[in-house]
Design a protein around this motif. Structure first.
Motif, PDB file in Angstrom:
ATOM      1  N   ILE A  53       0.015  14.659 -25.011  1.00 50.48           N
ATOM      2  CA  ILE A  53       0.790  15.374 -26.195  1.00 50.48           C
ATOM      3  C   ILE A  53       1.056  14.451 -27.432  1.00 50.48           C
ATOM      4  O   ILE A  53       1.581  13.554 -27.299  1.00 50.48           O
ATOM      5  N   GLU A  54       0.400  14.411 -28.249  1.00 52.09           N
ATOM      6  CA  GLU A  54       0.817  13.783 -30.122  1.00 52.09           C
ATOM      7  C   GLU A  54       2.136  14.535 -30.219  1.00 52.09           C
ATOM      8  O   GLU A  54       1.964  15.585 -31.193  1.00 52.09           O
ATOM      9  N   THR A  55       3.387  13.579 -30.365  1.00 55.29           N
ATOM     10  CA  THR A  55       4.336  14.351 -31.081  1.00 55.29           C
ATOM     11  C   THR A  55       4.024  13.536 -32.725  1.00 55.29           C
ATOM     12  O   THR A  55       5.074  14.459 -32.966  1.00 55.29           O
ATOM     13  N   ASP A  56       3.392  13.321 -32.769  1.00 56.69           N
ATOM     14  CA  ASP A  56       3.555  12.793 -34.510  1.00 56.69           C
ATOM     15  C   ASP A  56       2.278  12.569 -34.788  1.00 56.69           C
ATOM     16  O   ASP A  56       1.253  12.072 -34.500  1.00 56.69           O
ATOM     17  N   TRP A  57       1.582  12.793 -36.141  1.00 56.73           N
ATOM     18  CA  TRP A  57       0.604  12.804 -36.488  1.00 56.73           C
ATOM     19  C   TRP A  57       0.209  11.308 -36.842  1.00 56.73           C
ATOM     20  O   TRP A  57      -0.932  10.411 -37.371  1.00 56.73           O
ATOM     21  N   GLN A  58       1.618  10.153 -37.081  1.00 51.69           N
ATOM     22  CA  GLN A  58       1.040   9.360 -38.389  1.00 51.69           C
ATOM     23  C   GLN A  58       0.368   8.258 -37.262  1.00 51.69           C
ATOM     24  O   GLN A  58       0.443   8.006 -36.257  1.00 51.69           O
ATOM     25  N   CYS A  59      -0.374   6.786 -37.968  1.00 49.10           N
ATOM     26  CA  CYS A  59      -0.564   5.782 -37.543  1.00 49.10           C
ATOM     27  C   CYS A  59      -0.255   5.302 -38.996  1.00 49.10           C
ATOM     28  O   CYS A  59      -0.533   4.992 -40.018  1.00 49.10           O
TER      29      CYS A  59
END
Length: 280
Positions: free
Chosen positions: A51-57
Motif C-alpha cells: 500500500i503506497e500511502t503517499d506518492w512523494q519521494c
C-alpha cells in the motif's frame, strides 16, 4: 524466515551465478505455495499487499521509472482497504511503500497502529532509502508496531551516511540494510518494466515464473496495479474507491493474468520488457 534467508545466502556463496536466478525463482515459488496453504488453505488470496500511502519521494534515481506526480491516500481509503482485508480473512504481509519514500508520510505510525489492531497476524514491512531515518523515528516506528524496515543503500552513498545508518541498525534489530552499491544487481536495479532501462542492461533473460504476481499492489490514488514493477502504472486492475480488494483480485481479468504467469506465459508488454528476473 530468517533461517530461509541464511540458507539462501550460504547456497549462493557456492552456486555459479548463472544458476542463481533459476534456483531463486524455484524457491520463491515453493514459498508462495506454502504461505497460501498455511494462511488460506490454498485459497487464492495475495501473499502480500503493498500500500503506497503517499506518492512523494525525496530522491530522483536514474533507474527508477516512477512518475513525478500522484496523490496522497486519504485516511478513509486506507481504513477501507484494511477493513476489506480483515473481512476477506487476509493474514499475509502488509508493505507500506510503493515507488515512494514512505517516511515522508507523517501518518505512517498511525497507519501502522491501525493495521496492528485490525490485522494482528500480518507482519508490517517498510522499504526506505533511509535519508529521513533517525533514532527518534525508529523508536516511534517500533512503538507503533513496525515488524521490519528494509533500508536500501545505493550509489552514491557517503561513508558517513552509511556509518550513521549502521549505528541505528545496530540499536534496532528490525532494521536491515541492503547494500546495492556493488555487485551484479546494481546497474539494472529495479527497472520497473521500463523498456528504455531494459535496453541499458541488454537482453532480458527468459524465466519460467514470477512470484510478484501474487502480491496485491495499491497505488496512492487507490488503483490496484498488475505488480510492483509497473512503475509507469499502465496496467490497472481496478480502483479501491469503487470496489473491494477481493472483488478486484477475483476479477476475471486479474485471475486470467495470474493463471498465465503461473504457467510461464508472459504475454503482457510489461512482462516482456521487465528486467526484474534478469538482475538475479
Amino acid at each position: 524466515m530468517k533461517i530461509l534467508v541464511l540458507i539462501k545466502r550460504l547456497v549462493f556463496m557456492f552456486l555459479p551465478k548463472k544458476y542463481r536466478r533459476s534456483l531463486s525463482n524455484f524457491g520463491y515459488a515453493l514459498l508462495t505455495i506454502y504461505l497460501r496453504v498455511r494462511f488460506y488453505g490454498g485459497r487464492d488470496l495475495p501473499v502480500a499487499v503493498e500500500i503506497e500511502t503517499d506518492w512523494q519521494c525525496n530522491r530522483h534515481c536514474w533507474y527508477c521509472s516512477r512518475l513525478n506526480q500522484g496523490a496522497t491516500m486519504t485516511e478513509e481509503l486506507f481504513h477501507k482497504i484494511i477493513f476489506d482485508l480483515k473481512t476477506w480473512g487476509f493474514k499475509g504481509r502488509i508493505c507500506l511503500h510503493g515507488t515512494n519514500e514512505p517516511l515522508l508520510d507523517k501518518r505512517i505510525c498511525e497507519f501502522i497502529g491501525f493495521i496492528k489492531v485490525n490485522l494482528p497476524e500480518s507482519p508490517i514491512v517498510i522499504y526506505s532509502n533511509g535519508d529521513l531515518l533517525t533514532n527518534e523515528t525508529m523508536s516511534q516506528l517500533v512503538a507503533a508496531g513496525m515488524d521490519k524496515i528494509m533500508v536500501s543503500i545505493h550509489q552514491p552513498t557517503p561513508d558517513k551516511e552509511l556509518f550513521r545508518l549502521t549505528q541505528i541498525a545496530a540499536e534496532y534489530p528490525i532494521m536491515k540494510l541492503m547494500d546495492y552499491r556493488d555487485g551484479y544487481r546494481n546497474d539494472a536495479l529495479w527497472n520497473k518494466g521500463n523498456e528504455v532501462l531494459a535496453k541499458k542492461i541488454g537482453e532480458i533473460k527468459k524465466y519460467s515464473r514470477c512470484y510478484l504476481i501474487y502480491n496485491c499492489v495499491v497505488s496512492s490514488n487507490g488503483n490496484v496495479l498488475l505488480c510492483c514493477q509497473d512503475g509507469l502504472r499502465e496496467n490497472v486492475m481496478g480502483n479501491l474507491n469503487i470496489n473491494s480488494v477481493q472483488e478486484i483480485w477475483e476479477s476475471s481479468e486479474f485471475k486470467n493474468v495470474r493463471q498465465q504467469v503461473s504457467q510461464g506465459k508472459f504475454n503482457l508488454p510489461i512482462c516482456k520488457c521487465c528486467g526484474y528476473q534478469a538482475v538475479y
